[in-house]
Design an enzyme around this catalytic site. Structure first.
Site, PDB file in Angstrom:
ATOM      1  N   ASP A  88       8.498  39.127 105.752  1.00 60.66           N
ATOM      2  CA  ASP A  88       7.153  38.771 105.301  1.00 60.66           C
ATOM      3  C   ASP A  88       7.010  38.767 103.776  1.00 60.66           C
ATOM      4  O   ASP A  88       7.387  37.802 103.132  1.00 60.66           O
ATOM      5  CB  ASP A  88       6.155  39.728 105.992  1.00 60.66           C
ATOM      6  CG  ASP A  88       4.717  39.288 105.865  1.00 60.66           C
ATOM      7  OD1 ASP A  88       4.453  38.313 105.156  1.00 60.66           O
ATOM      8  OD2 ASP A  88       3.832  39.923 106.486  1.00 60.66           O
ATOM      9  N   HIS A 121       2.573  39.597 113.540  1.00 62.79           N
ATOM     10  CA  HIS A 121       1.945  40.914 113.393  1.00 62.79           C
ATOM     11  C   HIS A 121       1.427  41.438 114.735  1.00 62.79           C
ATOM     12  O   HIS A 121       1.980  42.377 115.278  1.00 62.79           O
ATOM     13  CB  HIS A 121       0.814  40.931 112.331  1.00 62.79           C
ATOM     14  CG  HIS A 121       1.264  40.519 110.973  1.00 62.79           C
ATOM     15  ND1 HIS A 121       2.274  41.168 110.308  1.00 62.79           N
ATOM     16  CD2 HIS A 121       0.871  39.503 110.154  1.00 62.79           C
ATOM     17  CE1 HIS A 121       2.465  40.594 109.133  1.00 62.79           C
ATOM     18  NE2 HIS A 121       1.649  39.567 109.008  1.00 62.79           N
TER      19      HIS A 121
HETATM   20 ZN    ZN Z   1       2.630  36.407 106.606  1.00 59.68          ZN
END
Ligand code: ZN
Length: 459
Positions: A332, A281
């Site tokens: 994800d 991220h």
């Molecule tokens: Zn994750």
């Protein structure tokens, strides 16, 4: 996995940032490219298996929680009650309701369905950030790798490459001593992570599509001491290391309150971060932090669709491109399962916030936005997996996808614009065939998936 040497002919193939034409492609018995020749003559093409459309490299999916495929489409209704609002943390509570119900058999079925879909979406290796270690009641399974091996079986059934990242998860927050009751399945120690790795390695010897690394859930979820211990273990084994970091502003605030430093700042200041490290991220960063990540040779894993779905924020792509940082993409939570869609969302989030067009191309250099995005996303694949997954080039694993030229979005498109049309003309063209290590994969739905979904959620 050993196989016969093979030869393919591609009318066009994406190589080193551009289309090459009339390409003869040899795959050795080790599943890696042994021959790559452009402008092959008709005589040279004779005997090679002809691929029926433009050929693109397989892409690494650098961040997956396979079990979350079971909640896609099921977390899109607002929370109720006075003062209710929806954010990452309310989503996480719902996600836990799945995490705490899934059995090893159900996980295998869900992951098999997911991996078939990811292969169809052009991914050929998936990094599983896996923290569902224990039984439903929180007691460890007799085999520490029980849940991990369900993922291994799913990869082997579908032909998907798998980098399993058993994840260390020890506490519920910076100041907590342990995990919450609803996090009981995540309980782990550096030692238990080592046991999972050994069990998976013993089970997958000789399978070149499956390897291991380690993951650290996040700075809030492990003590500095345990983090250092697992990092040292990974360094000794030359394993990739993944960590969720700076996804949420609350996480940044908590880290600042606790340590006086921002998460990435703290990590770079306290840990020997190198090219094996993958920061997942990294949504909330400063230019100094991004420069620091690049200086260590580490990589960032951007998950555009999930970050959008969870309301995380927008990655600073121009800032990271300015320092020539390495990155990869991940699906994800699997709200989308095609890399073309992830790259489109990444570019569109930049266009929307900057009110400009072709942001990736302008900041990364290539003429084409899609080319800039694909080549940048490919560049982080090795960091994420530790494997030779660098596209169509000698010595790299022969992972590739063949575009369906009859797809409406490709009809009449000039050959040189095929990649642009794949990424920016939706519904995106499908892949007619996908190969992992030179072997075709089937991409079939898993019959056990619907059974598992009905068992979890009812009809
Ligand atoms: Zn994750």
């Amino acid at each position: 996995m050993k196989s016969e040497a093979q030869q393919f002919f591609a009318p066009q193939a994406w190589m080193q940032g551009a289309w090459a034409y009339d390409v003869l492609l040899g795959v050795g018995a080790d599943g890696c490219w042994s021959e790559v020749q452009t402008h092959a003559t008709v005589q040279q093409q004779a005997g090679a298996t002809r691929l029926g459309g433009p050929v693109l490299p397989g892409v690494v999916n650098a961040h997956s929680h396979a079990f979350q495929r079971a909640i896609t489409g099921l977390t899109e209704r607002r929370s109720s009650g006075a003062g209710a609002s929806d954010d990452f943390w309310s989503w996480r509570d719902r996600m836990y309701s799945a995490a705490n119900r899934i059995t090893p058999d159900q996980l295998e079925a869900i992951a098999s369905q997911l991996y078939a879909e990811l292969l169809a979406g052009g991914y050929t290796q998936v990094c599983e950030f896996h923290y569902l270690h224990n039984g439903l009641d929180g007691a460890p399974y007799a085999n520490a790798a029980e849940m991990s091996l369900a993922l291994v079986r799913a990869a082997q059934r579908t032909g998907m490459g798998l980098t399993l990242l058993p994840t260390l998860y020890m506490r519920s927050g910076f100041t907590a001593n342990g995990l919450r009751e609803d996090q009981r399945r995540f309980v782990s120690t550096p030692e238990s992570i080592g046991r999972v790795i050994e069990a998976v390695q013993a089970q997958t010897q000789g399978d070149t599509r499956i390897n291991v690394g380690v993951a650290i859930h996040s700075l809030r979820a492990v003590s500095p001491q345990a983090l250092m211990e697992l990092a040292a273990y990974a360094k000794q084994g030359g394993l990739p290391v993944h960590i969720h970091i700076a996804e949420q502003t609350q996480e940044v605030d908590d880290c600042l309150a606790q340590t006086g430093q921002r998460p990435i700042e703290w990590l770079l200041n306290h840990v020997e971060v190198d090219a094996r490290w993958n920061l997942v991220h990294a949504t909330h960063t400063t230019p100094h932090e991004l420069a620091g990540v690049q200086a260590r040779g580490a990589s960032i894993v951007i998950c555009p669709a999930t970050e959008a779905n969870l309301g995380d924020g927008v990655f600073d792509l121009p800032g990271y491109a300015a320092v020539r940082g390495t990155w990869s993409i991940g699906s994800d939570s699997h709200v989308t399962r095609r890399w073309s869609e992830e790259l489109r969302l990444l570019e569109y989030s930049q266009r929307l916030t900057q009110r400009k067009r072709n942001v990736a191309a302008q900041t990364l250099g290539p003429l084409s936005s899609a080319a800039a995005l694909l080549d940048a996303a490919m560049a982080g694949g090795h960091n994420a997996t530790g494997l030779a997954l660098g596209g169509i080039a000698l010595g790299q694993r022969a992972d590739f996808c063949v575009l369906d030229t009859l797809a409406p979005s490709l009809l009449g498109v000039p050959a040189d614009h095929m990649l642009d049309a794949l990424v920016f003309s939706s519904p995106d063209a499908r892949f007619a065939a996908v190969y992992v290590a030179g072997q075709p994969v089937q991409m079939l739905s898993d019959p056990g998936f619907v059974t598992a979904m009905h068992a979890l959620w009812g009809r």
